[in-house]
Design an enzyme around this catalytic site. Structure first.
Site, PDB file in Angstrom:
ATOM      1  N   ASP A 103      54.332  15.710  80.920  1.00  0.00           N
ATOM      2  CA  ASP A 103      53.076  15.914  80.195  1.00  0.00           C
ATOM      3  C   ASP A 103      53.218  17.088  79.257  1.00  0.00           C
ATOM      4  OD1 ASP A 103      51.476  13.779  80.964  1.00  0.00           O
ATOM      5  OD2 ASP A 103      51.183  14.682  82.940  1.00  0.00           O
ATOM      6  N   PHE A 213      41.407  12.034  86.104  1.00  0.00           N
ATOM      7  CA  PHE A 213      42.821  11.624  85.972  1.00  0.00           C
ATOM      8  C   PHE A 213      42.946  10.438  85.017  1.00  0.00           C
ATOM      9  CE2 PHE A 213      44.950  12.499  90.419  1.00  0.00           C
ATOM     10  CZ  PHE A 213      44.853  13.858  90.194  1.00  0.00           C
TER      11      PHE A 213
HETATM   12  P1  FAD Z   1      58.222   8.582  77.086  1.00  0.00           P
HETATM   13  O1  FAD Z   1      58.778   7.300  77.543  1.00  0.00           O
HETATM   14  O2  FAD Z   1      59.146   9.544  76.387  1.00  0.00           O
HETATM   15  O3  FAD Z   1      56.977   8.246  76.123  1.00  0.00           O
HETATM   16  C1  FAD Z   1      56.089   9.275  75.710  1.00  0.00           C
HETATM   17  C2  FAD Z   1      55.340   8.857  74.446  1.00  0.00           C
HETATM   18  O4  FAD Z   1      56.225   8.892  73.326  1.00  0.00           O
HETATM   19  C3  FAD Z   1      54.749   7.451  74.442  1.00  0.00           C
HETATM   20  O5  FAD Z   1      53.562   7.499  73.702  1.00  0.00           O
HETATM   21  C4  FAD Z   1      55.806   6.606  73.735  1.00  0.00           C
HETATM   22  O6  FAD Z   1      55.219   5.503  73.060  1.00  0.00           O
HETATM   23  C5  FAD Z   1      56.388   7.601  72.747  1.00  0.00           C
HETATM   24  N1  FAD Z   1      57.849   7.455  72.588  1.00  0.00           N
HETATM   25  C6  FAD Z   1      58.756   7.244  73.579  1.00  0.00           C
HETATM   26  N2  FAD Z   1      59.995   7.237  73.080  1.00  0.00           N
HETATM   27  C7  FAD Z   1      59.868   7.474  71.764  1.00  0.00           C
HETATM   28  C8  FAD Z   1      60.813   7.624  70.721  1.00  0.00           C
HETATM   29  N3  FAD Z   1      62.134   7.513  70.952  1.00  0.00           N
HETATM   30  N4  FAD Z   1      60.347   7.886  69.452  1.00  0.00           N
HETATM   31  C9  FAD Z   1      59.008   7.993  69.221  1.00  0.00           C
HETATM   32  N5  FAD Z   1      58.076   7.865  70.185  1.00  0.00           N
HETATM   33  C10 FAD Z   1      58.498   7.616  71.432  1.00  0.00           C
HETATM   34  N6  FAD Z   1      54.578  13.893  84.566  1.00  0.00           N
HETATM   35  C11 FAD Z   1      55.089  15.073  84.965  1.00  0.00           C
HETATM   36  O7  FAD Z   1      54.924  16.077  84.268  1.00  0.00           O
HETATM   37  N7  FAD Z   1      55.789  15.179  86.147  1.00  0.00           N
HETATM   38  C12 FAD Z   1      56.014  14.112  86.930  1.00  0.00           C
HETATM   39  O8  FAD Z   1      56.649  14.243  87.980  1.00  0.00           O
HETATM   40  C13 FAD Z   1      55.498  12.833  86.535  1.00  0.00           C
HETATM   41  N8  FAD Z   1      55.709  11.720  87.266  1.00  0.00           N
HETATM   42  C14 FAD Z   1      55.291  10.483  86.790  1.00  0.00           C
HETATM   43  C15 FAD Z   1      55.618   9.327  87.509  1.00  0.00           C
HETATM   44  C16 FAD Z   1      55.212   8.076  87.046  1.00  0.00           C
HETATM   45  C17 FAD Z   1      55.596   6.836  87.817  1.00  0.00           C
HETATM   46  C18 FAD Z   1      54.451   7.971  85.851  1.00  0.00           C
HETATM   47  C19 FAD Z   1      53.968   6.635  85.340  1.00  0.00           C
HETATM   48  C20 FAD Z   1      54.115   9.114  85.128  1.00  0.00           C
HETATM   49  C21 FAD Z   1      54.549  10.384  85.581  1.00  0.00           C
HETATM   50  N9  FAD Z   1      54.285  11.557  84.878  1.00  0.00           N
HETATM   51  C22 FAD Z   1      54.772  12.763  85.304  1.00  0.00           C
HETATM   52  C23 FAD Z   1      53.504  11.499  83.646  1.00  0.00           C
HETATM   53  C24 FAD Z   1      54.396  11.349  82.399  1.00  0.00           C
HETATM   54  O9  FAD Z   1      55.261  12.460  82.288  1.00  0.00           O
HETATM   55  C25 FAD Z   1      53.481  11.283  81.197  1.00  0.00           C
HETATM   56  O10 FAD Z   1      52.785  10.066  81.193  1.00  0.00           O
HETATM   57  C26 FAD Z   1      54.125  11.566  79.868  1.00  0.00           C
HETATM   58  O11 FAD Z   1      53.076  11.775  78.914  1.00  0.00           O
HETATM   59  C27 FAD Z   1      55.044  10.469  79.349  1.00  0.00           C
HETATM   60  O12 FAD Z   1      56.224  10.413  80.030  1.00  0.00           O
HETATM   61  P2  FAD Z   1      57.250   9.192  79.793  1.00  0.00           P
HETATM   62  O13 FAD Z   1      58.456   9.509  80.526  1.00  0.00           O
HETATM   63  O14 FAD Z   1      56.584   7.919  80.014  1.00  0.00           O
HETATM   64  O15 FAD Z   1      57.516   9.414  78.216  1.00  0.00           O
END
Ligand code: FAD
Length: 286
Positions: A103, A213
């Site tokens: 996040d 949330f």
């Molecule tokens: P990404 O897949 O990187 O996507 C993030 C955003 O960027 C999206 O809007 C996507 O469309 C866009 N995007 C992705 N790749 C690219 C690219 N190459 N170029 C341009 N845009 C792109 N958060 C924490 O802080 N700690 C945790 O332990 C945690 N655990 C989680 C566990 C689960 C199962 C889930 C579903 C969420 C968790 N989260 C956690 C929340 C998560 O970190 C957030 O939802 C965060 O905002 C996005 O993470 P992501 O890995 O999905 O990001």
């Protein structure tokens, strides 16, 4: 529906208070009694640090022998400290990691994480490059669209990029509309994704917390659920009874359609997840 306990996983967060740490061994034991496939432990969410994640992972492994998967995030990380953490986890016997962007600080103006890894796909590629197939990698999926997505198609393409970078599977953000999951899973299948997309399930414990949330993470709480919960006011028992009914039905619908597993966001409380487990008649050991 024929399922084994090993298809289910439980998510914990590192306790934030000394009292939470004191309760952790019992929480782990209570959840471990049904022998889930693995536990995962968040990182960074709510201000937790990596030591908290590491210590919680070690407690799970030492107490139960069940696989434990730390979450790693791009936010707050450099290549060097991710490399150090990966080695530490590898030395500790960890074989699975949940790789995330994390996040962003609420002041952030960009969709990319500040620092060396901007999006989860870069973290996945780095782990694959440096550790080959040693770690099974899970990533996050958003059937109801990530809240910061530029548009739904870009979000889906970003998800595909992340899967193709070397993820072994994905766990979804929680949802209450089973159709959102089925639509997402069908699009993945059409795009040639064969890795499992496991639904993430959130027990309903507290109306205000759930609505807060959900607004932050883009999960839709259907109007009928929200209105019924709000009408129950501070009556926690009624909220939890109704919540257990709704979430049990959701899980039944998913399991009947043959989902590859279920990931429960336990919120560090054993009973709400175990209640769902019992309601679903899930096996006690796989
Ligand atoms: P990404 O897949 O990187 O996507 C993030 C955003 O960027 C999206 O809007 C996507 O469309 C866009 N995007 C992705 N790749 C690219 C690219 N190459 N170029 C341009 N845009 C792109 N958060 C924490 O802080 N700690 C945790 O332990 C945690 N655990 C989680 C566990 C689960 C199962 C889930 C579903 C969420 C968790 N989260 C956690 C929340 C998560 O970190 C957030 O939802 C965060 O905002 C996005 O993470 P992501 O890995 O999905 O990001």
């Amino acid at each position: 529906m024929s399922v084994t306990a090993s298809q289910f996983s439980f998510e914990l967060f590192p306790p934030r208070t000394p009292a939470g740490w004191e309760k952790l061994p019992k929480l782990i034991n209570d959840l471990a009694a049904v022998r889930p496939g693995f536990f995962s432990v968040t990182y960074g969410a709510g201000g937790s640090d990596q030591n908290g994640t590491y210590d919680t992972i070690m407690k799970v492994v030492e107490q139960t022998g069940i696989e434990a998967a730390p979450h790693l995030t791009c936010v707050g990380s450099t290549r060097a400290n991710i490399a150090t953490l990966l080695q530490q986890y590898r030395d500790a016997g960890v074989r699975r990691i949940v790789a995330l962007r994390g996040d962003l600080p609420s002041t952030s103006m960009s969709n990319a994480a500040p620092g060396e890894f901007h999006f989860a796909n870069e973290l996945v590629a780095f782990i694959r490059d440096t550790h080959g197939d040693h770690f099974a990698l899970e990533v996050a999926a958003y059937p109801e669209i990530h809240p910061q997505a530029v548009n739904p198609e870009a979000d889906f393409q970003a998800f595909l990029t992340k899967m193709r970078a070397g993820a072994h599977g994905a766990v979804t953000q929680y949802f209450f509309n089973a159709d959102a999951y089925f639509d997402f899973a069908a699009r993945c299948q059409k795009a040639g994704i064969e890795q499992p997309i496991v639904p993430g399930i959130m027990p309903i414990l507290n109306t205000a917390q759930l609505l807060r949330f959900s607004a932050a993470c883009g999960a839709d709480v259907p109007r009928w659920i929200r209105l019924r919960l709000e009408a129950m006011g501070d009556d926690r028992a009624s909220v939890q009874d109704f919540g257990a009914e709704v979430v049990t039905r959701l899980c039944e619908t998913l399991l009947k359609q043959g989902v590859p597993g279920v990931h429960f966001y336990t919120l560090n409380q054993a009973e709400p997840t175990l209640r769902l487990w019992r309601n679903l008649g899930l096996p006690v050991s796989g």
